[in-house]
Write a protein that holds these residues in place. Sequence first.
Motif, PDB file in Angstrom:
ATOM      1  N   SER A 182       2.384  33.268  -2.821  1.00 20.67           N
ATOM      2  CA  SER A 182       2.329  31.815  -2.956  1.00 20.67           C
ATOM      3  C   SER A 182       3.705  31.206  -2.717  1.00 20.67           C
ATOM      4  CB  SER A 182       1.813  31.433  -4.341  1.00 20.67           C
ATOM      5  OG  SER A 182       2.667  31.946  -5.353  1.00 20.67           O
ATOM      6  N   VAL A 183       3.697  29.941  -2.321  1.00 22.23           N
ATOM      7  CA  VAL A 183       4.925  29.203  -2.028  1.00 22.23           C
ATOM      8  C   VAL A 183       4.920  27.937  -2.865  1.00 22.23           C
ATOM      9  CG1 VAL A 183       6.239  28.036  -0.227  1.00 22.23           C
ATOM     10  CG2 VAL A 183       4.971  30.112   0.320  1.00 22.23           C
ATOM     11  N   PRO A 184       6.037  27.575  -3.498  1.00 20.55           N
ATOM     12  CA  PRO A 184       6.080  26.351  -4.311  1.00 20.55           C
ATOM     13  C   PRO A 184       5.671  25.140  -3.493  1.00 20.55           C
ATOM     14  CG  PRO A 184       8.066  27.650  -4.646  1.00 20.55           C
ATOM     15  CD  PRO A 184       7.333  28.277  -3.510  1.00 20.55           C
ATOM     16  N   SER A 185       4.791  24.325  -4.047  1.00 16.87           N
ATOM     17  CA  SER A 185       4.292  23.160  -3.322  1.00 16.87           C
ATOM     18  C   SER A 185       4.758  21.840  -3.916  1.00 16.87           C
ATOM     19  CB  SER A 185       2.757  23.175  -3.302  1.00 16.87           C
ATOM     20  OG  SER A 185       2.252  23.185  -4.635  1.00 16.87           O
ATOM     21  N   GLY A 186       5.549  21.906  -4.975  1.00 22.84           N
ATOM     22  CA  GLY A 186       6.000  20.683  -5.646  1.00 22.84           C
ATOM     23  C   GLY A 186       7.129  19.993  -4.897  1.00 22.84           C
ATOM     24  N   ASN A 187       7.564  18.882  -5.433  1.00 20.33           N
ATOM     25  CA  ASN A 187       8.640  18.104  -4.825  1.00 20.33           C
ATOM     26  C   ASN A 187       9.971  18.256  -5.548  1.00 20.33           C
ATOM     27  OD1 ASN A 187       7.152  16.894  -2.691  1.00 20.33           O
ATOM     28  ND2 ASN A 187       6.192  15.501  -4.177  1.00 20.33           N
ATOM     29  N   ARG A 188      10.015  19.183  -6.479  1.00 18.65           N
ATOM     30  CA  ARG A 188      11.281  19.423  -7.154  1.00 18.65           C
ATOM     31  C   ARG A 188      12.283  20.016  -6.169  1.00 18.65           C
ATOM     32  NH1 ARG A 188       9.907  23.320 -11.922  1.00 18.65           N
ATOM     33  NH2 ARG A 188       8.996  24.397 -10.104  1.00 18.65           N
ATOM     34  N   ARG A 189      13.539  19.847  -6.463  1.00 21.98           N
ATOM     35  CA  ARG A 189      14.577  20.317  -5.554  1.00 21.98           C
ATOM     36  C   ARG A 189      14.460  21.821  -5.310  1.00 21.98           C
ATOM     37  NH1 ARG A 189      21.134  19.863  -6.591  1.00 21.98           N
ATOM     38  NH2 ARG A 189      21.774  21.011  -4.709  1.00 21.98           N
ATOM     39  N   GLN A 190      14.218  22.576  -6.375  1.00 18.04           N
ATOM     40  CA  GLN A 190      14.142  24.028  -6.210  1.00 18.04           C
ATOM     41  C   GLN A 190      12.915  24.436  -5.394  1.00 18.04           C
ATOM     42  OE1 GLN A 190      14.267  22.295  -9.069  1.00 18.04           O
ATOM     43  NE2 GLN A 190      13.280  23.396 -10.783  1.00 18.04           N
ATOM     44  N   ASP A 191      11.831  23.641  -5.482  1.00 19.86           N
ATOM     45  CA  ASP A 191      10.643  23.931  -4.679  1.00 19.86           C
ATOM     46  C   ASP A 191      10.935  23.722  -3.194  1.00 19.86           C
ATOM     47  OD1 ASP A 191       9.253  24.470  -6.982  1.00 19.86           O
ATOM     48  OD2 ASP A 191       8.362  22.474  -7.124  1.00 19.86           O
ATOM     49  N   ARG A 192      11.583  22.616  -2.878  1.00 20.92           N
ATOM     50  CA  ARG A 192      11.927  22.336  -1.481  1.00 20.92           C
ATOM     51  C   ARG A 192      12.897  23.371  -0.933  1.00 20.92           C
ATOM     52  NH1 ARG A 192      12.449  17.081  -3.659  1.00 20.92           N
ATOM     53  NH2 ARG A 192      14.734  17.238  -3.494  1.00 20.92           N
ATOM     54  N   GLU A 193      13.853  23.741  -1.751  1.00 22.85           N
ATOM     55  CA  GLU A 193      14.832  24.739  -1.312  1.00 22.85           C
ATOM     56  C   GLU A 193      14.163  26.090  -1.067  1.00 22.85           C
ATOM     57  OE1 GLU A 193      17.767  24.726  -4.365  1.00 22.85           O
ATOM     58  OE2 GLU A 193      18.874  23.010  -3.523  1.00 22.85           O
ATOM     59  N   ALA A 194      13.192  26.432  -1.893  1.00 21.98           N
ATOM     60  CA  ALA A 194      12.478  27.701  -1.715  1.00 21.98           C
ATOM     61  C   ALA A 194      11.697  27.703  -0.399  1.00 21.98           C
ATOM     62  CB  ALA A 194      11.533  27.933  -2.890  1.00 21.98           C
ATOM     63  N   ARG A 195      11.047  26.583  -0.075  1.00 19.36           N
ATOM     64  CA  ARG A 195      10.302  26.494   1.188  1.00 19.36           C
ATOM     65  C   ARG A 195      11.250  26.561   2.383  1.00 19.36           C
ATOM     66  NH1 ARG A 195       7.367  22.550  -1.854  1.00 19.36           N
ATOM     67  NH2 ARG A 195       8.501  20.833  -0.854  1.00 19.36           N
ATOM     68  N   ASP A 196      12.366  25.823   2.293  1.00 21.62           N
ATOM     69  CA  ASP A 196      13.333  25.830   3.389  1.00 21.62           C
ATOM     70  C   ASP A 196      13.899  27.221   3.620  1.00 21.62           C
ATOM     71  OD1 ASP A 196      12.940  23.142   3.720  1.00 21.62           O
ATOM     72  OD2 ASP A 196      14.750  22.520   2.631  1.00 21.62           O
ATOM     73  N   GLU A 197      14.198  27.918   2.542  1.00 24.91           N
ATOM     74  CA  GLU A 197      14.759  29.259   2.666  1.00 24.91           C
ATOM     75  C   GLU A 197      13.752  30.216   3.313  1.00 24.91           C
ATOM     76  OE1 GLU A 197      17.302  32.411   2.594  1.00 24.91           O
ATOM     77  OE2 GLU A 197      17.724  30.279   2.294  1.00 24.91           O
ATOM     78  N   MET A 198      12.489  30.066   2.954  1.00 25.07           N
ATOM     79  CA  MET A 198      11.463  30.934   3.514  1.00 25.07           C
ATOM     80  C   MET A 198      11.299  30.680   5.016  1.00 25.07           C
ATOM     81  SD  MET A 198       7.770  31.718   1.849  1.00 25.07           S
ATOM     82  CE  MET A 198       8.642  32.328   0.411  1.00 25.07           C
ATOM     83  N   MET A 199      11.367  29.428   5.427  1.00 24.18           N
ATOM     84  CA  MET A 199      11.245  29.113   6.839  1.00 24.18           C
ATOM     85  C   MET A 199      12.448  29.627   7.619  1.00 24.18           C
ATOM     86  SD  MET A 199       9.463  25.346   7.041  1.00 24.18           S
ATOM     87  CE  MET A 199       9.078  25.556   8.769  1.00 24.18           C
ATOM     88  N   ARG A 200      13.614  29.534   7.029  1.00 25.77           N
ATOM     89  CA  ARG A 200      14.809  30.017   7.726  1.00 25.77           C
ATOM     90  C   ARG A 200      14.790  31.542   7.846  1.00 25.77           C
ATOM     91  NH1 ARG A 200      18.352  26.163   8.953  1.00 25.77           N
ATOM     92  NH2 ARG A 200      18.154  24.164   7.896  1.00 25.77           N
ATOM     93  N   GLU A 201      14.282  32.218   6.832  1.00 27.23           N
ATOM     94  CA  GLU A 201      14.145  33.672   6.917  1.00 27.23           C
ATOM     95  C   GLU A 201      13.158  34.047   8.023  1.00 27.23           C
ATOM     96  OE1 GLU A 201      13.036  35.280   3.174  1.00 27.23           O
ATOM     97  OE2 GLU A 201      14.933  34.797   2.187  1.00 27.23           O
ATOM     98  N   CYS A 202      12.090  33.287   8.125  1.00 29.67           N
ATOM     99  CA  CYS A 202      11.102  33.522   9.184  1.00 29.67           C
ATOM    100  C   CYS A 202      11.736  33.298  10.548  1.00 29.67           C
ATOM    101  CB  CYS A 202       9.910  32.590   8.981  1.00 29.67           C
ATOM    102  SG  CYS A 202       8.600  32.755  10.210  1.00 29.67           S
ATOM    103  N   LEU A 203      12.514  32.243  10.667  1.00 29.32           N
ATOM    104  CA  LEU A 203      13.184  31.910  11.915  1.00 29.32           C
ATOM    105  C   LEU A 203      14.122  33.034  12.350  1.00 29.32           C
ATOM    106  CD1 LEU A 203      14.659  28.454  12.822  1.00 29.32           C
ATOM    107  CD2 LEU A 203      16.067  30.475  13.067  1.00 29.32           C
ATOM    108  N   VAL A 204      14.936  33.515  11.417  1.00 32.81           N
ATOM    109  CA  VAL A 204      15.893  34.590  11.722  1.00 32.81           C
ATOM    110  C   VAL A 204      15.150  35.861  12.140  1.00 32.81           C
ATOM    111  CG1 VAL A 204      17.632  36.114  10.736  1.00 32.81           C
ATOM    112  CG2 VAL A 204      17.721  33.669  10.265  1.00 32.81           C
ATOM    113  N   GLY A 205      14.069  36.174  11.438  1.00 28.43           N
ATOM    114  CA  GLY A 205      13.316  37.379  11.752  1.00 28.43           C
ATOM    115  C   GLY A 205      12.704  37.346  13.136  1.00 28.43           C
ATOM    116  N   VAL A 206      12.046  36.233  13.499  1.00 30.28           N
ATOM    117  CA  VAL A 206      11.390  36.130  14.808  1.00 30.28           C
ATOM    118  C   VAL A 206      12.416  36.159  15.931  1.00 30.28           C
ATOM    119  CG1 VAL A 206       9.995  34.650  16.303  1.00 30.28           C
ATOM    120  CG2 VAL A 206       9.400  34.900  13.892  1.00 30.28           C
ATOM    121  N   LEU A 207      13.501  35.399  15.777  1.00 31.44           N
ATOM    122  CA  LEU A 207      14.514  35.365  16.826  1.00 31.44           C
ATOM    123  C   LEU A 207      15.227  36.704  16.954  1.00 31.44           C
ATOM    124  CD1 LEU A 207      16.096  31.828  16.359  1.00 31.44           C
ATOM    125  CD2 LEU A 207      14.426  32.568  18.056  1.00 31.44           C
TER     126      LEU A 207
END
Length: 465
Positions: free
Chosen positions: A213-238
């Motif tokens: 699961s991925v945090p879906s709230g609007n709290r700062r830590q939730d947004r940061e967790a989503r951003d970090e996960m997307m950046r990890e995905c980006l680094v992995g694919v590239l």
Amino acid sequence: MVEIRYTELPAALHGQEKDGFFPVYLIHGESFLCDNAVDRLAAALGPREAFELLEGEQVRLRDALEEVSTFSLFASGKVVGLSGARIFDSVSEAQTLAEKAEKAALKGKTKQAIPFFLRYLALKGMTLESLVSSGGKKKKIAEKDAWMQSLAEACLQKGLKVPDSMDEGELLLRAIEKGFPAGHHLLITVDQVDRRRVLYKKLAALACVVDCSVPSGNRRQDREARDEMMRECLVGVLGRAGKTIDPRAASRLLELTGFDLRMLVANLEKLSDFAGDRKGITLKDVEEVLVRTRQDPIFVFTGAVADRNVSEALFSLAGLIKDGMHPLQALSALVNQFRKLVVAKDFLISPAGKGWTRRMAYDGFTRFVLPALLEHEAALKAMRQEWEDGGGGAAKSTDLGIAGNGKNPYPVYQALLRAERFERRELEQAMAILAEADLRIKSGMDATRVLESAILRMGPGSGAA
């Protein structure tokens, strides 16, 4: 109770390799991460040949349990995956399932909508046949539920059935307690779990739970967790593609994609193809591929028709009409799409198109084919001008070309990819079907039904498109 986060999975598997793997893994959360978790587990549990993945909308849990309990041809055992299992479904969740199905259907995401839809019907005790036409007459259904009728027709076309309404959770518990053959494992993915339910607590005591699961709230830590996960995905694919991306391009890519890991991967693959031999992906690449060619609903619709995806085309059409578009506008967009495909096909079968190869990469297209296409269309333009006025005066504007000035080549590349899937006669037949639809609509016939009929006639196996 053994429950691990998705990010902890590699370390957990390393430990279990020594201490012993679990017979059952329950995986829940974000679908893309769930799929990745299944791939990692399958690789750790046995050879790839010993893994079989079953789709929850097509088979029941009972079938998966039978499969994992049968003899394996591999000495290491057998690994069976069941994607989108229904073990946590309940009657109270029917409305949620219906909302998810409708949302996906109206966006044209047929494949995503079907599992929710079938589970909803199972919980409500409904059949696909009760929602579709019978005896040659169109079944009357409320306008707000028209998506259900279209979705039911798509399911029947695919040969899908409504699953049995049964307590699959208890069936799974009994199977785990009975045990599987040595070396046999079952991987189950579900959309979400309710930790308060007794079923979850019992399963967690017997299986290994992987939380994707991925945090879906609007709290700062939730947004940061989503951003970090997307950046990890980006680094992995590239990293796997041997590419890098400019920071500004990465920020723009994430802005355009939003939190959708599956879409992010698809966009990164597009950008990697677009870059060709270049190692770095630039902001200009992102603007070219993802902004200028970004799909809005009308292009989703015309693309689905051109790809012969009838169910997605019908869903997209329903959404466009619901949003206020007249069927004649949608028809006009289809005519423009197929006119371009005719022009593209004529180029491909001409001597000028001999440099094109089937499924040619984008880099090869820009280097070898685009220059030839520009010369080809310039020659046609000069020839037409000579026919019209003997060569004097300025050339008139026309829609009989697809390359323009060559400044935006990616959509042209996509048009050629689509055109190569058609025979010339099929495109001619498609244009005839669209012309007939135009006449029928302007003669006063039901515009939506006429356009739906045209889409069906242009579908796979029709000989037209």
